[in-house]
Design a protein around this motif. Structure first.
Motif, PDB file in Angstrom:
ATOM      1  N   MET A 189      26.697  42.573  34.847  1.00 52.17           N
ATOM      2  CA  MET A 189      27.381  43.039  35.875  1.00 52.17           C
ATOM      3  C   MET A 189      27.741  44.806  35.723  1.00 52.17           C
ATOM      4  SD  MET A 189      30.646  41.535  37.802  1.00 52.17           S
ATOM      5  CE  MET A 189      31.186  41.948  39.122  1.00 52.17           C
ATOM      6  N   PHE A 190      27.879  45.099  34.531  1.00 52.48           N
ATOM      7  CA  PHE A 190      27.972  46.524  34.038  1.00 52.48           C
ATOM      8  C   PHE A 190      26.716  47.297  34.449  1.00 52.48           C
ATOM      9  CE2 PHE A 190      27.149  49.824  31.160  1.00 52.48           C
ATOM     10  CZ  PHE A 190      28.217  50.843  31.385  1.00 52.48           C
ATOM     11  N   GLN A 191      25.468  46.661  34.178  1.00 48.79           N
ATOM     12  CA  GLN A 191      24.264  47.370  34.455  1.00 48.79           C
ATOM     13  C   GLN A 191      24.047  47.366  36.086  1.00 48.79           C
ATOM     14  OE1 GLN A 191      22.477  49.129  32.258  1.00 48.79           O
ATOM     15  NE2 GLN A 191      23.442  48.573  30.692  1.00 48.79           N
ATOM     16  N   SER A 192      24.370  46.556  36.601  1.00 46.32           N
ATOM     17  CA  SER A 192      24.369  46.415  38.024  1.00 46.32           C
ATOM     18  C   SER A 192      25.117  47.751  38.630  1.00 46.32           C
ATOM     19  CB  SER A 192      24.547  45.152  38.648  1.00 46.32           C
ATOM     20  OG  SER A 192      23.745  44.229  38.176  1.00 46.32           O
ATOM     21  N   ILE A 193      26.336  47.651  38.236  1.00 42.99           N
ATOM     22  CA  ILE A 193      27.374  48.953  38.896  1.00 42.99           C
ATOM     23  C   ILE A 193      27.050  50.059  38.265  1.00 42.99           C
ATOM     24  CG2 ILE A 193      29.649  49.736  38.648  1.00 42.99           C
ATOM     25  CD1 ILE A 193      30.556  46.973  38.184  1.00 42.99           C
ATOM     26  N   ARG A 194      26.307  50.160  37.247  1.00 38.38           N
ATOM     27  CA  ARG A 194      25.716  51.401  36.526  1.00 38.38           C
ATOM     28  C   ARG A 194      24.517  51.991  37.375  1.00 38.38           C
ATOM     29  NH1 ARG A 194      22.336  53.647  33.151  1.00 38.38           N
ATOM     30  NH2 ARG A 194      23.093  55.557  31.790  1.00 38.38           N
TER      31      ARG A 194
ATOM     32  N   VAL B 296      35.200  50.606  36.881  1.00 35.63           N
ATOM     33  CA  VAL B 296      35.179  49.809  38.027  1.00 35.63           C
ATOM     34  C   VAL B 296      34.979  48.100  37.438  1.00 35.63           C
ATOM     35  CG1 VAL B 296      33.297  49.085  39.865  1.00 35.63           C
ATOM     36  CG2 VAL B 296      34.044  51.542  39.392  1.00 35.63           C
ATOM     37  N   LEU B 297      34.246  48.016  36.353  1.00 34.68           N
ATOM     38  CA  LEU B 297      34.081  46.535  36.052  1.00 34.68           C
ATOM     39  C   LEU B 297      35.433  45.897  35.465  1.00 34.68           C
ATOM     40  CD1 LEU B 297      32.142  44.357  35.181  1.00 34.68           C
ATOM     41  CD2 LEU B 297      31.916  45.241  32.940  1.00 34.68           C
ATOM     42  N   VAL B 298      36.007  46.771  34.794  1.00 30.39           N
ATOM     43  CA  VAL B 298      37.546  46.616  34.527  1.00 30.39           C
ATOM     44  C   VAL B 298      38.469  46.181  35.545  1.00 30.39           C
ATOM     45  CG1 VAL B 298      39.843  47.104  33.218  1.00 30.39           C
ATOM     46  CG2 VAL B 298      37.360  47.571  31.988  1.00 30.39           C
ATOM     47  N   CYS B 299      38.350  47.110  36.539  1.00 24.86           N
ATOM     48  CA  CYS B 299      39.316  46.656  37.639  1.00 24.86           C
ATOM     49  C   CYS B 299      38.844  45.682  38.406  1.00 24.86           C
ATOM     50  CB  CYS B 299      39.176  48.204  38.652  1.00 24.86           C
ATOM     51  SG  CYS B 299      39.994  49.391  37.987  1.00 24.86           S
ATOM     52  N   LEU B 300      37.573  45.243  38.581  1.00 28.04           N
ATOM     53  CA  LEU B 300      36.898  44.116  39.458  1.00 28.04           C
ATOM     54  C   LEU B 300      37.572  42.718  38.334  1.00 28.04           C
ATOM     55  CD1 LEU B 300      33.433  45.196  40.464  1.00 28.04           C
ATOM     56  CD2 LEU B 300      35.252  44.634  41.681  1.00 28.04           C
ATOM     57  N   GLY B 301      37.546  43.028  37.247  1.00 31.76           N
ATOM     58  CA  GLY B 301      37.774  41.839  36.377  1.00 31.76           C
ATOM     59  C   GLY B 301      39.369  41.520  36.553  1.00 31.76           C
ATOM     60  N   ALA B 302      40.141  42.625  36.285  1.00 33.84           N
ATOM     61  CA  ALA B 302      41.621  42.406  36.932  1.00 33.84           C
ATOM     62  C   ALA B 302      41.898  42.104  37.877  1.00 33.84           C
ATOM     63  CB  ALA B 302      42.125  43.553  36.579  1.00 33.84           C
TER      64      ALA B 302
END
Length: 175
Positions: A1-6, A51-57
């Motif tokens: 998911m990180f790679q997709s956002i990146r 963004v990944l951390v916020c989506l996870g939260a």
């Protein structure tokens, strides 16, 4: 998911002709910055991580807030007991924190050639056991607000479903 956002952010920067987010390095005390081993994070990486951390939260909030609200409604104590019921998830949160930090440790040891057999199975067992513990606590806390066994079981079901999904997510990352 990180790679997709990146990747999405990189394409956005290229489309807008912004090169600075792709070339500006983040200081070592915020994120990794080790050019000698090709481990450098730039602004796009940092934003992707946030963004990944916020989506996870957000996902965790929705995944656990809805069962808490449902349980409070089933126990006929809306809003007043959500905080008390949420305390049942402390063992699960503790196992998650422990397993996440252990994953960092084992990956660093693995890069040095040290392999710890059975670590993934142990982490999986810890998460599942703490999930069962959290579910049992949820049922017991429900007993403070209702003596009816059927109502307590019904209030516990949404929490068990959320806990099982959470444990399954961890297990998928281990195994």
């Amino acid at each position: 998911m990180f790679q997709s956002i990146r990747q999405w952010l990189v394409e956005l920067c290229v489309d807008m002709s912004w090169s600075w987010p792709l070339s500006r390095r983040i200081p070592w005390w915020l994120l990794t910055n080790y050019p000698s081993v090709n481990d450098v994070m730039n602004v796009v990486d940092a934003v992707s991580f946030l963004v990944l951390v916020c989506l996870g939260a957000l996902a965790a909030t929705v995944a656990f807030a809805l069962p808490l609200a449902a349980a409070a409604a089933i126990l006929r104590r809306p809003r007043r007991i959500v905080n008390h019921l949420a305390q049942a998830f402390i063992p699960l949160a503790s196992a998650s924190l422990f397993c996440g930090l252990l994953a960092l440790t084992t990956s660093q040891l693995g890069s040095d050639g040290v392999v710890l057999p059975g670590v993934d199975a142990s982490r999986g067992a810890a998460v599942v056991l703490c999930g069962v513990w959290s579910s049992a606590l949820f049922f017991r806390i429900g007993g403070v607000y209702s003596k009816e066994i059927a109502r307590r079981i019904l209030a516990t079901v949404p929490a068990v479903i959320a806990t099982a999904l959470f444990c399954a997510t961890w297990l998928a990352s281990f195994l």
